[in-house]
Motif scaffolding. Structure first.
Motif, PDB file in Angstrom:
ATOM      1  N   ASP A  72      -9.041  -6.167  -3.209  1.00 46.84           N
ATOM      2  CA  ASP A  72      -7.833  -6.993  -3.160  1.00 46.84           C
ATOM      3  C   ASP A  72      -7.393  -7.272  -1.730  1.00 46.84           C
ATOM      4  OD1 ASP A  72      -7.151  -4.298  -2.850  1.00 46.84           O
ATOM      5  OD2 ASP A  72      -5.097  -4.619  -3.532  1.00 46.84           O
ATOM      6  N   ILE A  73      -7.594  -6.310  -0.816  1.00 49.92           N
ATOM      7  CA  ILE A  73      -7.142  -6.450   0.572  1.00 49.92           C
ATOM      8  C   ILE A  73      -8.276  -6.078   1.512  1.00 49.92           C
ATOM      9  CG2 ILE A  73      -5.500  -5.618   2.314  1.00 49.92           C
ATOM     10  CD1 ILE A  73      -3.573  -4.914   0.042  1.00 49.92           C
TER      11      ILE A  73
ATOM     12  N   LYS B 128       0.817  -1.215   0.000  1.00 52.93           N
ATOM     13  CA  LYS B 128       0.000   0.000   0.000  1.00 52.93           C
ATOM     14  C   LYS B 128       0.851   1.265   0.000  1.00 52.93           C
ATOM     15  CE  LYS B 128      -4.442  -1.452   1.897  1.00 52.93           C
ATOM     16  NZ  LYS B 128      -5.485  -1.137   2.881  1.00 52.93           N
TER      17      LYS B 128
ATOM     18  N   HIS C  99      -1.142  -4.884  -4.915  1.00 50.02           N
ATOM     19  CA  HIS C  99      -2.081  -3.785  -4.683  1.00 50.02           C
ATOM     20  C   HIS C  99      -2.123  -2.838  -5.874  1.00 50.02           C
ATOM     21  CE1 HIS C  99      -4.625  -1.142  -2.422  1.00 50.02           C
ATOM     22  NE2 HIS C  99      -3.747  -0.153  -2.453  1.00 50.02           N
TER      23      HIS C  99
END
Length: 369
Positions: A270-271, A115, A148
């Motif tokens: 995605d997260i 990130k 990410h």
């Protein structure tokens, strides 16, 4: 745990040439489950290595078998202590390099610090730093999953295979969600719209986008375009310059673009770590008439009080892959389900070791996926 069957891959999974060594770089035993699954699918035993912490918290790695002239695959899953995880990996890579390994391939399903891949004010691009450290330690190839930002691949000067978990999540939707044809794929913010569109087009479903939520940490207001900070007045820069000031953003009230009334809402990302934005999205969807809410994500970090908050929320089920161990979180929250992705990681390892093409693993994947 949901496991995707595949006779096509499974039939060739155990066909590997000699000279392959598989290590797990984790000192935490709970992080070794994925490594064992991969080794079992490949039909090889885990390499002998000791990874432990000294009393002063220094990491020590001792390789207990020869790796000279061999292809070494180091599997590293991220634990809660992410910085220790990174040091374990770097030290093991360097130990293999100094032991004359032919090649050293890192298998890092979740790339830590992903990130932090943008410049923010006076910060730094930590993903680039981590990539440089891995290459300097001796890594010759990287296998990862759902970065990410895909541009992170450009931080490395070695080959990077960014695998996708979406085929496994799509199959879970088709096989485990009754009446999924009555579902709509939801992006909890405009930034997630491309991923949601990819899921929707493959499942032939509609799409909805939530817009107007509180500004998140990755918005334009905190990236490098605002560094150095704007001056209080134009004259402070230079008397002859008249630089126009950027109009500040103002978020509109929360709106849902798309119809979710009487439908199953499937939020994709995605997260999933800090779950506040997911909980807010679920409440909004409930208010708009969605009768069941699922959350699908590749990497389930589920930090802090995430399991408790999910259990008490309007979310019916959270589906994540086992790129990150989360058995403790599952005990705290029965709503969390796991999809096993060891199959695709095993096949990637087998193909790289045997010198085969990786294109089979990227079938039907477009630039926006």
């Amino acid at each position: 745990m949901f496991c995707v069957p595949s006779t096509e891959i499974g039939a060739i999974m155990n066909v590997t040439k000699g000279g392959l060594v598989l290590f797990s770089a984790n000192s935490n035993s709970s992080c070794m489950e994925l490594s064992k699954r991969i080794a079992e699918r490949l039909g090889v035993e885990m390499g002998k290595v000791q990874v432990y912490q000294e009393p002063n918290r220094e990491t020590r790695v001792q390789i207990q078998e020869s790796v000279r002239g061999k292809d070494v695959f180091i599997i590293q899953t991220v634990s809660k202590d992410v910085n220790t995880t990174i040091m374990e990996l770097l030290i093991m890579v360097y130990a293999c390099k100094t032991s004359c390994a032919k090649s050293i391939i890192g298998v890092i399903p979740y790339f830590p610090y992903s990130k932090q891949c943008k410049m923010r004010k006076r910060g730094s691009i930590v993903s680039k730093l981590l990539a440089s450290m891995m290459c300097k330690a001796g890594l010759t190839h990287l296998i990862t999953m759902d970065l990410h930002q895909k541009e992170i691949q450009g931080f490395f000067n070695i080959p990077v295979d960014n695998l996708r978990a979406s085929p496994f999540l799509l199959q879970y939707i088709q096989e485990e969600i009754p009446d999924y044809r009555n579902a709509v794929i939801v992006a909890k913010s405009p930034a997630s719209a491309k991923r949601a569109q990819s899921f929707a087009e493959r499942l032939r479903l509609g799409i909805a986008v939530i817009h107007g939520e509180a500004q998140d940490a990755e918005s334009d207001m905190v990236d490098g375009r605002h560094s150095p900070p704007t001056a209080k007045n134009i004259a402070a820069i230079h008397p002859s310059l008249e630089i126009p000031m950027l109009i500040p953003k103002e978020k509109p009230p929360i709106t849902v673009v798309g119809d979710v009334g009487g439908r199953i809402a499937i939020i994709v990302d995605d997260i999933i770590d800090d779950v506040d934005s997911f909980l807010a999205a679920a409440e909004t969807l409930k208010e708009r008439g969605a009768y069941k809410i699922f959350v699908m994500a590749t990497h389930g970090l589920l930090s802090s009080d995430a399991p408790r908050l999910i259990e008490e929320s309007a979310i019916d089920e959270v589906v994540v892959t086992n790129t990150i161990p989360h058995e403790i979180q599952k005990l705290q929250c029965p709503k969390i389900k796991t999809v096993d992705i060891s199959m695709i990681l095993s096949e990637a390892i087998r193909r790289i070791h045997n010198g085969e093409s990786m294109s089979y693993l990227f079938r039907n994947i477009g630039l926006d996926d």
